[in-house]
Design an enzyme around this catalytic site. Structure first.
Site, PDB file in Angstrom:
ATOM      1  N   GLU A  59     -86.612  58.775  43.478  1.00 29.81           N
ATOM      2  CA  GLU A  59     -87.263  59.224  42.256  1.00 29.81           C
ATOM      3  C   GLU A  59     -86.567  60.419  41.621  1.00 29.81           C
ATOM      4  O   GLU A  59     -87.171  61.172  40.862  1.00 29.81           O
ATOM      5  CB  GLU A  59     -88.731  59.579  42.560  1.00 29.81           C
ATOM      6  CG  GLU A  59     -89.540  58.382  43.040  1.00 29.81           C
ATOM      7  CD  GLU A  59     -90.959  58.760  43.427  1.00 29.81           C
ATOM      8  OE1 GLU A  59     -91.259  59.968  43.495  1.00 29.81           O
ATOM      9  OE2 GLU A  59     -91.760  57.847  43.658  1.00 29.81           O
ATOM     10  N   ASP A  66     -87.883  69.630  47.678  1.00 33.65           N
ATOM     11  CA  ASP A  66     -88.590  68.433  47.183  1.00 33.65           C
ATOM     12  C   ASP A  66     -90.109  68.569  47.294  1.00 33.65           C
ATOM     13  O   ASP A  66     -90.741  68.003  48.185  1.00 33.65           O
ATOM     14  CB  ASP A  66     -88.123  67.168  47.919  1.00 33.65           C
ATOM     15  CG  ASP A  66     -86.682  66.822  47.623  1.00 33.65           C
ATOM     16  OD1 ASP A  66     -86.173  67.271  46.582  1.00 33.65           O
ATOM     17  OD2 ASP A  66     -86.058  66.109  48.431  1.00 33.65           O
ATOM     18  N   PHE A  77     -85.089  64.978  56.025  1.00 31.11           N
ATOM     19  CA  PHE A  77     -84.327  64.777  54.793  1.00 31.11           C
ATOM     20  C   PHE A  77     -84.717  65.777  53.706  1.00 31.11           C
ATOM     21  O   PHE A  77     -84.012  65.912  52.709  1.00 31.11           O
ATOM     22  CB  PHE A  77     -84.528  63.352  54.273  1.00 31.11           C
ATOM     23  CG  PHE A  77     -84.131  62.293  55.271  1.00 31.11           C
ATOM     24  CD1 PHE A  77     -82.794  61.991  55.485  1.00 31.11           C
ATOM     25  CD2 PHE A  77     -85.087  61.623  56.011  1.00 31.11           C
ATOM     26  CE1 PHE A  77     -82.414  61.037  56.416  1.00 31.11           C
ATOM     27  CE2 PHE A  77     -84.721  60.662  56.945  1.00 31.11           C
ATOM     28  CZ  PHE A  77     -83.386  60.366  57.147  1.00 31.11           C
ATOM     29  N   ASN A  78     -85.844  66.492  53.881  1.00 32.37           N
ATOM     30  CA  ASN A  78     -86.317  67.456  52.884  1.00 32.37           C
ATOM     31  C   ASN A  78     -86.267  68.890  53.392  1.00 32.37           C
ATOM     32  O   ASN A  78     -86.968  69.761  52.876  1.00 32.37           O
ATOM     33  CB  ASN A  78     -87.749  67.105  52.454  1.00 32.37           C
ATOM     34  CG  ASN A  78     -87.793  65.820  51.662  1.00 32.37           C
ATOM     35  OD1 ASN A  78     -86.846  65.494  50.964  1.00 32.37           O
ATOM     36  ND2 ASN A  78     -88.869  65.074  51.787  1.00 32.37           N
ATOM     37  N   LYS A 113     -82.193  69.034  38.951  1.00 31.45           N
ATOM     38  CA  LYS A 113     -82.881  67.882  39.534  1.00 31.45           C
ATOM     39  C   LYS A 113     -83.531  67.088  38.410  1.00 31.45           C
ATOM     40  O   LYS A 113     -84.420  67.581  37.728  1.00 31.45           O
ATOM     41  CB  LYS A 113     -83.931  68.324  40.544  1.00 31.45           C
ATOM     42  CG  LYS A 113     -84.653  67.149  41.207  1.00 31.45           C
ATOM     43  CD  LYS A 113     -85.613  67.620  42.291  1.00 31.45           C
ATOM     44  CE  LYS A 113     -86.323  66.448  42.933  1.00 31.45           C
ATOM     45  NZ  LYS A 113     -87.279  66.887  43.985  1.00 31.45           N
ATOM     46  N   GLY A 147     -75.910  74.544  51.802  1.00 31.37           N
ATOM     47  CA  GLY A 147     -76.213  74.057  53.139  1.00 31.37           C
ATOM     48  C   GLY A 147     -76.192  72.548  53.175  1.00 31.37           C
ATOM     49  O   GLY A 147     -75.726  71.895  52.230  1.00 31.37           O
ATOM     50  N   VAL A 192     -78.540  60.847  44.831  1.00 29.94           N
ATOM     51  CA  VAL A 192     -79.534  60.062  44.117  1.00 29.94           C
ATOM     52  C   VAL A 192     -80.598  59.618  45.118  1.00 29.94           C
ATOM     53  O   VAL A 192     -80.275  59.065  46.182  1.00 29.94           O
ATOM     54  CB  VAL A 192     -78.912  58.821  43.446  1.00 29.94           C
ATOM     55  CG1 VAL A 192     -79.987  57.980  42.759  1.00 29.94           C
ATOM     56  CG2 VAL A 192     -77.842  59.229  42.447  1.00 29.94           C
ATOM     57  N   GLY A 193     -81.864  59.891  44.811  1.00 31.73           N
ATOM     58  CA  GLY A 193     -82.970  59.462  45.656  1.00 31.73           C
ATOM     59  C   GLY A 193     -83.810  58.407  44.982  1.00 31.73           C
ATOM     60  O   GLY A 193     -83.434  57.868  43.931  1.00 31.73           O
ATOM     61  N   ASP A 227     -94.420  65.170  51.927  1.00 28.59           N
ATOM     62  CA  ASP A 227     -93.277  64.258  52.075  1.00 28.59           C
ATOM     63  C   ASP A 227     -92.228  64.895  52.986  1.00 28.59           C
ATOM     64  O   ASP A 227     -91.039  64.683  52.831  1.00 28.59           O
ATOM     65  CB  ASP A 227     -92.670  63.942  50.705  1.00 28.59           C
ATOM     66  CG  ASP A 227     -91.659  62.793  50.768  1.00 28.59           C
ATOM     67  OD1 ASP A 227     -91.826  61.888  51.620  1.00 28.59           O
ATOM     68  OD2 ASP A 227     -90.690  62.803  49.981  1.00 28.59           O
TER      69      ASP A 227
END
Length: 286
Positions: free
Chosen positions: A104, A240, A227-228, A119, A189, A101-102, A223
């Site tokens: 947005e 993302d 993390f992306n 997603k 991954g 969970v992010g 962004d």
């Protein structure tokens, strides 16, 4: 709370009809009037109230008595309509576990033609007005509920993934979309920040090469960070993409440099790789 597969499976056809009625009428009303909803759902008042009770207990609908008795979808209700439609299309056969969970979004494993990822875009859940001010792709409607902002975000990411994948950028393969939910290929991954790389120089090179191709296709991530990016045995995927901008954007240079700084700084701190933003910029834009 994230959407529940059990709650989706247990819905009655009348409850799906009510959710669709609220969705449609929310384009006209901030709170859908009870009498308008009864007409749209074509149910008796007693049946409507009974089914609404079930939906509110499942956290799919909320109500207000001011300035009149009215109803709104919440994210679980909108998510449910999207999953229901993807199942009917054959894109999804079963909803699996919650992967993350992010700010947005929420990401689930699912079964389609093989394992896929769903997603769920959830734009504006915390502060819709703040999101609207910073997302120039949102329509300038007088009445624009947050669920439709989530729809716009999902559509934007889905279209970007199609173009990027077609152009040779290593991204998840988009396989379907409905409302605020994008179905895409599963990546076996981990996020870059969780990985211990044997050849970090090669991974950094691959990230910059993907950014170069994306830039040539007209996409700046906007962004990008550790993390992306996902890695699997030294292969890289950039994930993302809903906030992407075009290189012609007035702030494109600043945003691209920020993306590059995030990546270069991460490799410098974790792996001691000496690589400047200026060098990375030359790799990406030529």
């Amino acid at each position: 709370m994230p959407v529940s597969a059990d709650d989706i499976r247990s819905l009655h056809k009348y409850e799906i009809r009510i959710l669709k009625g609220i969705e449609r009428l929310m384009k006209r009303y901030q709170w859908v009037p009870e009498d308008k909803l009864r007409e749209a759902a074509d149910l008796s008042m007693s049946e409507l109230n009974y089914r609404l009770g079930h939906l509110m207990a499942k956290n799919m609908v909320k109500s207000s008595t001011l300035p009149y008795q009215g109803y709104q979808l919440v994210f679980n209700g909108y998510d449910t309509l999207a999953v229901n439609a993807l199942v009917k299309k054959g894109t999804v056969q079963a909803l699996g576990c919650l992967l993350g969970v992010g700010k947005e979004s929420a990401v689930y494993e699912a079964l389609g033609v093989g394992v896929v990822v769903l997603k769920f875009h959830r734009i504006g859940q915390r502060s819709f007005q703040s999101v609207r001010l910073n997302r120039n792709y949102l329509p300038e409607w007088k009445h624009f509920p947050w669920i439709f902002a989530s729809n716009e975000s999902a559509t934007r990411e889905f279209e970007a993934l199609k173009e990027l994948h077609r152009g040779g950028v290593s991204v998840p393969v988009p396989v379907g979309i409905n409302r605020n939910v994008v179905a895409m290929s599963f990546i076996a991954g981990v996020n870059l920040n969780q990985a211990v790389l044997e050849n970090p120089d090669e991974v950094l090179d691959e990230i910059l090469e993907n950014m170069r191709i994306a830039y040539s296709l007209g996409y700046i991530h906007n962004d990008l960070s550790e993390f992306n990016v996902m890695v699997d045995n030294e292969r890289v995927w950039i994930i993302d993409w809903p906030q992407w901008i075009d290189p012609s954007h007035e702030n494109a240079d600043e945003i691209l440099k920020r993306d590059l700084y995030n990546i270069v700084n991460y490799f410098s701190k974790k792996y001691g790789i000496s690589f400047t933003v200026e060098e990375a910029l030359k790799r990406v834009v030529g």
